[in-house]
Design an enzyme around this catalytic site. Structure first.
Site, PDB file in Angstrom:
ATOM      1  N   GLY A   1      59.614  19.989  35.047  1.00 56.93           N
ATOM      2  CA  GLY A   1      60.790  20.845  34.869  1.00 56.93           C
ATOM      3  C   GLY A   1      61.519  20.612  33.558  1.00 56.93           C
ATOM      4  O   GLY A   1      62.637  21.067  33.361  1.00 56.93           O
ATOM      5  N   ILE A   2      60.869  19.891  32.634  1.00 59.18           N
ATOM      6  CA  ILE A   2      61.435  19.620  31.314  1.00 59.18           C
ATOM      7  C   ILE A   2      60.743  20.535  30.313  1.00 59.18           C
ATOM      8  O   ILE A   2      59.533  20.767  30.398  1.00 59.18           O
ATOM      9  CB  ILE A   2      61.212  18.143  30.928  1.00 59.18           C
ATOM     10  CG1 ILE A   2      61.909  17.232  31.948  1.00 59.18           C
ATOM     11  CG2 ILE A   2      61.710  17.862  29.511  1.00 59.18           C
ATOM     12  CD1 ILE A   2      61.570  15.758  31.794  1.00 59.18           C
TER      13      ILE A   2
ATOM     14  N   THR B   1      58.823  25.254  30.841  1.00 59.20           N
ATOM     15  CA  THR B   1      58.814  23.832  31.174  1.00 59.20           C
ATOM     16  C   THR B   1      57.434  23.329  31.596  1.00 59.20           C
ATOM     17  O   THR B   1      56.516  24.116  31.843  1.00 59.20           O
ATOM     18  CB  THR B   1      59.812  23.544  32.318  1.00 59.20           C
ATOM     19  OG1 THR B   1      59.383  24.213  33.501  1.00 59.20           O
ATOM     20  CG2 THR B   1      61.217  23.988  31.953  1.00 59.20           C
ATOM     21  N   ASP B   2      57.349  22.014  31.710  1.00 54.01           N
ATOM     22  CA  ASP B   2      56.136  21.387  32.221  1.00 54.01           C
ATOM     23  C   ASP B   2      56.302  21.118  33.717  1.00 54.01           C
ATOM     24  O   ASP B   2      57.285  21.548  34.325  1.00 54.01           O
ATOM     25  CB  ASP B   2      55.817  20.104  31.447  1.00 54.01           C
ATOM     26  CG  ASP B   2      56.922  19.065  31.523  1.00 54.01           C
ATOM     27  OD1 ASP B   2      57.800  19.157  32.412  1.00 54.01           O
ATOM     28  OD2 ASP B   2      56.914  18.138  30.685  1.00 54.01           O
ATOM     29  N   ALA B   3      55.394  20.373  34.301  1.00 56.72           N
ATOM     30  CA  ALA B   3      55.421  20.128  35.747  1.00 56.72           C
ATOM     31  C   ALA B   3      56.661  19.355  36.193  1.00 56.72           C
ATOM     32  O   ALA B   3      57.056  19.433  37.354  1.00 56.72           O
ATOM     33  CB  ALA B   3      54.166  19.371  36.168  1.00 56.72           C
TER      34      ALA B   3
END
Length: 135
Positions: A17-18, A13-15
């Site tokens: 949370g996706i 994920t990215d920052a």
């Protein structure tokens, strides 16, 4: 159809949370590797026991809805087009009944030494065709 199940990890994920967009390709590639093993063509077998490779020459994907850390997703793979030197796989990614993404990869068969296109090996073509006709 072939199915592969995985869980989205923090490192996917990215920052926010996706799932990071490029990781959808990583996940479908993991599913692709498992499918090849089902066909009897693990990457180890191909690298050491054949004179060809199956590089991806085209890849596309669509993201339908966010996928979050902890989500379990199921990737379904169908054999698409089978040509004389290439073939494609079509992927659907679902969380439960929700479609979260789709993807497609096109693979070409090349000679390991010359890196030139070659016809699909007969055994691989047969495996793809048999799998394409399974329901």
């Amino acid at each position: 159809m072939f199915t592969y199940t995985t869980k989205i990890r923090l490192h996917d994920t990215d920052a926010a949370g996706i799932i990071f967009f490029a990781n959808q390709f990583k996940i479908i590639h993991d599913a692709y590797e498992d499918l090849l093993e089902k066909f009897g063509w693990s990457f180890q077998t191909m690298l050491k026991g054949t004179d060809y490779f199956l590089p991806i020459v085209h890849a596309e994907s669509d993201y339908k809805t966010p996928v979050l850390v902890g989500d379990k997703i199921v990737i379904t793979i169908k054999v698409g087009h089978i040509g004389s030197t290439s073939f494609s796989f079509e992927y659907t990614l679902k969380r439960g009944k929700t479609l979260v993404g789709t993807a497609k990869t096109v693979h070409v068969t090349i000679n390991q030494k010359t890196r030139q296109k070659i016809p699909l090996p007969k055994a691989l073509r047969k495996a793809l065709e048999n799998y394409q006709h399974q329901k």
